[in-house]
Design a protein around this motif. Structure first.
Motif, mmCIF file in Angstrom:
data_model
loop_
_atom_site.group_PDB
_atom_site.id
_atom_site.type_symbol
_atom_site.label_atom_id
_atom_site.label_comp_id
_atom_site.label_asym_id
_atom_site.label_seq_id
_atom_site.Cartn_x
_atom_site.Cartn_y
_atom_site.Cartn_z
ATOM 1 N N UNK A 183 0.727 -1.218 0.088
ATOM 2 C CA UNK A 183 0.129 -0.021 0.018
ATOM 3 C C UNK A 183 0.835 1.248 -0.029
ATOM 4 N N UNK A 184 2.111 1.267 0.717
ATOM 5 C CA UNK A 184 2.791 2.294 0.783
ATOM 6 C C UNK A 184 3.574 2.712 -0.727
ATOM 7 N N UNK A 185 3.760 1.616 -1.379
ATOM 8 C CA UNK A 185 4.261 1.784 -2.667
ATOM 9 C C UNK A 185 3.180 2.419 -3.770
ATOM 10 N N UNK A 186 1.940 1.796 -3.405
ATOM 11 C CA UNK A 186 0.846 2.441 -4.345
ATOM 12 C C UNK A 186 0.772 3.996 -3.846
ATOM 13 N N UNK A 187 0.639 4.377 -2.619
ATOM 14 C CA UNK A 187 0.520 5.308 -2.058
ATOM 15 C C UNK A 187 1.579 6.582 -2.763
ATOM 16 N N UNK A 188 2.822 5.829 -2.601
ATOM 17 C CA UNK A 188 4.073 6.930 -3.098
ATOM 18 C C UNK A 188 3.912 7.000 -4.553
ATOM 19 N N UNK A 189 3.365 5.950 -5.422
ATOM 20 C CA UNK A 189 3.029 6.314 -6.841
ATOM 21 C C UNK A 189 1.977 7.462 -7.014
ATOM 22 N N UNK A 190 1.250 7.469 -6.061
ATOM 23 C CA UNK A 190 0.194 8.769 -6.137
ATOM 24 C C UNK A 190 0.766 9.973 -5.971
ATOM 25 N N UNK A 191 2.031 10.225 -5.394
ATOM 26 C CA UNK A 191 2.698 11.068 -5.310
ATOM 27 C C UNK A 191 3.544 11.624 -6.358
ATOM 28 N N UNK A 192 3.922 10.475 -7.037
ATOM 29 C CA UNK A 192 4.703 10.625 -8.188
ATOM 30 C C UNK A 192 4.045 10.685 -9.589
ATOM 31 N N UNK A 203 -4.542 8.881 -11.210
ATOM 32 C CA UNK A 203 -5.330 8.506 -9.961
ATOM 33 C C UNK A 203 -6.236 7.143 -10.423
ATOM 34 N N UNK A 204 -6.595 7.226 -11.462
ATOM 35 C CA UNK A 204 -7.336 5.908 -11.730
ATOM 36 C C UNK A 204 -6.603 4.743 -11.473
ATOM 37 N N UNK A 205 -5.156 4.873 -11.973
ATOM 38 C CA UNK A 205 -4.323 3.521 -12.000
ATOM 39 C C UNK A 205 -4.181 3.037 -10.545
ATOM 40 N N UNK A 206 -3.910 4.198 -9.939
ATOM 41 C CA UNK A 206 -3.678 4.167 -8.393
ATOM 42 C C UNK A 206 -4.582 3.367 -7.636
ATOM 43 N N UNK A 207 -5.985 3.748 -8.042
ATOM 44 C CA UNK A 207 -7.082 3.098 -7.430
ATOM 45 C C UNK A 207 -7.220 1.839 -7.808
ATOM 46 N N UNK A 208 -7.115 1.439 -9.075
ATOM 47 C CA UNK A 208 -7.032 -0.137 -9.445
ATOM 48 C C UNK A 208 -5.818 -0.655 -8.937
ATOM 49 N N UNK A 209 -4.856 -0.185 -8.627
ATOM 50 C CA UNK A 209 -3.701 -0.970 -8.008
ATOM 51 C C UNK A 209 -4.196 -1.272 -6.394
ATOM 52 N N UNK A 235 -8.685 -3.694 -20.830
ATOM 53 C CA UNK A 235 -7.680 -4.768 -20.421
ATOM 54 C C UNK A 235 -6.070 -4.452 -20.321
ATOM 55 N N UNK A 236 -5.926 -3.223 -20.862
ATOM 56 C CA UNK A 236 -4.296 -2.565 -20.821
ATOM 57 C C UNK A 236 -4.061 -2.475 -19.373
ATOM 58 N N UNK A 237 -4.833 -1.300 -18.699
ATOM 59 C CA UNK A 237 -4.326 -1.375 -17.331
ATOM 60 C C UNK A 237 -4.480 -2.431 -16.460
ATOM 61 N N UNK A 238 -5.689 -3.137 -16.682
ATOM 62 C CA UNK A 238 -5.813 -4.441 -15.877
ATOM 63 C C UNK A 238 -4.537 -5.309 -16.049
ATOM 64 N N UNK A 239 -3.923 -5.652 -17.144
ATOM 65 C CA UNK A 239 -2.776 -6.501 -17.297
ATOM 66 C C UNK A 239 -1.518 -5.920 -16.645
ATOM 67 N N UNK A 240 -1.630 -4.468 -17.072
ATOM 68 C CA UNK A 240 -0.495 -3.617 -16.650
ATOM 69 C C UNK A 240 -0.181 -3.886 -14.973
ATOM 70 N N UNK A 241 -1.534 -3.649 -14.351
ATOM 71 C CA UNK A 241 -1.625 -3.759 -12.743
ATOM 72 C C UNK A 241 -0.858 -5.163 -12.125
ATOM 73 N N UNK A 242 -1.478 -6.301 -12.869
ATOM 74 C CA UNK A 242 -1.239 -7.516 -12.328
ATOM 75 C C UNK A 242 0.311 -7.725 -12.616
ATOM 76 N N UNK A 243 0.711 -7.304 -13.837
ATOM 77 C CA UNK A 243 2.351 -7.636 -13.965
ATOM 78 C C UNK A 243 3.187 -6.609 -12.944
#
Lengths: 270, 202
Positions: free
Chosen positions: A148-157, A161-167, B77-85
């Motif tokens: 979670x800390x790594x994802x949080x750090x990503x949000x600061x970098x 935001x959508x990608x961080x939420x998916x993480x 699917x691109x973000x989904x696969x990216x996140x998993x990897x």
């Protein structure tokens, strides 16, 4: 608002939290700011990919090994991961030094034989050094952080935001899906399922995957509804921000110095 | 197949990240906020399914399922696969940060292609057609991933050509099994949850 899952006390189900953290006690890297660690890891991996001489790659590996040893990682985990990571490297040792050559002798019959690839052995060495150097830095810096800390750090970098939420959501639910898979597999085993190379096996696995997909989509709907109930308005709030301290500055400076030495060696040798 | 850090040449690595950044931004733009949990959970299924080992004769291979994920999610699917990897790289150090662009692109590009080209064909809803489309997605997903992985190796230097050929060869049995399996999964879904494939027919 969904609270950021970065305090153990706020997380009701400790089982559902996996740890990138494989540390075993006090260590250098545990108390550092995750942003500093992510930045340093990225910089080192970038530099390591560009190295093309074996002595410099060796120095890089030495430095990264020292970092991994003082980082406070569990040594057993470190050894196991090292083995796992080197599987691809072993594959390269098999295929790089030699290649299949076709030669046609005077008889006209083409024959295949193994011929040494020029420079193949040196390349295999170089890749082994580089891959392991990058691995040790990655595990020393990111393996000592909670995911979670790594994802949080990503949000600061400046990661979107959508990608961080998916993480965050991925990390929260991957174990739930894993448990569902385990439950389904157990049910199959109780019914005496044995994996073989036949259509029945493939169909069983296909239905297993189908069930996982169907259930996870149902669950996604429920998760979204639960988030809405807690006032989620398309923004995933992150609480408890990091504090950059003197030790982070010192660590980053030393790390930058090491990278500068490596770069200087790289330029002087190439 | 994850390529580890330190193998590929700088131009290939940069190209991988360029493709990944484009794919990510397109994919993220396509995801409405209410679909974020769906993308995350399907990414989790993709991750968990890759732990399932399917026997192929005396050896076994793990499922890839990028074609199936592409069929369901399309460009998302691109973000989904990216996140998993990315999580495999961060948590287990499989692959690496710099090579992540290439690894994600080789997996996700075929998935997106399957989604764009094959998903409209699911519209008929007839089981044999749906299964055929699913089979094609599973087969093409692995085939194209194998080709892209081999290409990224071969483009990094002449010495890697043998490795690239071996990688491609190793993908052949996997793509056949994957095609078979995906066809049956999609057939199953069309019966159990026809809405799952139909609702995503945007």
């Amino acid at each position: 608002m969904v609270e950021a899952p970065d305090k153990a006390a706020t997380c009701p189900a400790p089982v559902a939290r996996s740890r990138g953290n494989v540390s075993s006690g006090p260590g250098l890297c545990l108390s550092l700011d995750p942003r500093a660690k992510l930045l340093c890891a990225l910089a080192f991996c970038l530099l390591a990919s560009g190295l093309n001489s074996r002595p410099v790659a060796g120095v890089a590996l030495g430095l990264s090994l020292v970092l991994a040893l003082v980082s406070g990682l569990d040594l057993l985990v470190l050894c196991r991961r090292t083995l796992a990571v080197n599987v691809f490297v072993v594959l390269l040792w098999v295929f790089l030094p030699f290649h299949l050559a076709v030669d046609e002798p005077l008889t006209g019959l083409a024959s295949l034989h193994l011929a040494p690839t020029p420079g193949g052995l040196g390349l295999a060495w170089l890749i082994t050094l580089k891959a392991n150097a990058a691995f040790f830095v990655l595990i020393a810096l990111l393996g000592t952080s909670e995911a979670e800390e790594v994802f949080h750090a990503m949000a600061h970098m400046y990661v979107p935001a959508k990608l961080v939420t998916v993480f965050f959501l991925f990390h929260r639910y991957v174990h739930v899906i894993g448990q569902e898979r385990a439950a389904l597999t157990t049910a199959m085993r109780i019914r005496c399922f044995k994996a073989r190379t036949d259509v029945h096996t493939y169909r069983s696995y296909a239905y297993l995957v189908g069930m996982l997909l169907a259930r996870s989509l149902d669950r996604a709907g429920r998760v979204y509804q639960a988030m809405r109930c807690r006032g989620y308005r398309n923004r995933f709030w992150l609480l408890d921000h990091f504090h950059w301290r003197l030790r982070d500055t010192v660590f980053c400076s030393l790390f930058a110095l090491a990278l500068a030495i490596l770069t200087a060696l790289h330029w002087s040798l190439s | 197949m994850h390529i580890s850090e330190g193998v590929l040449s700088i131009p290939v690595l940069a190209g991988g990240w360029a493709v990944a950044a484009t794919g990510l931004s397109l994919g993220l733009k396509k995801i409405e906020p209410e679909r974020l949990p769906e993308v995350a959970l399907l990414a989790a299924v993709f991750f968990v399914a890759s732990l399932i080992h399917v026997p192929i004769g005396p050896v076994s291979a793990h499922l890839v399922l990028n074609g199936l994920i592409g069929l369901i999610l399309g460009v998302a699917a691109f973000p989904a696969i990216f996140v998993a990897l990315a999580l495999q790289a961060v948590l287990f150090q499989f692959g690496g940060l710099v090579v992540l662009g290439v690894n994600a692109s080789t997996m996700a590009l075929p998935a997106v292609l399957c989604g764009v080209v094959l998903r409209p064909l699911l519209a008929s809803g007839r089981r044999p057609v749906v299964m055929l489309v699913g089979g094609a997605a599973g087969f093409l997903g692995v085939l194209l991933s194998g080709c892209l992985t081999a290409a990224s190796l071969a483009l990094s230097g002449e010495a890697f050509v043998t490795t690239a050929q071996a990688v491609l060869l190793a993908h052949v049995p996997v793509m056949i099994v994957e095609g078979l399996l995906t066809a049956m999964t999609v057939g199953f879904l069309s019966q159990v949850q026809p809405a799952l494939l139909a609702a995503r027919r945007s």
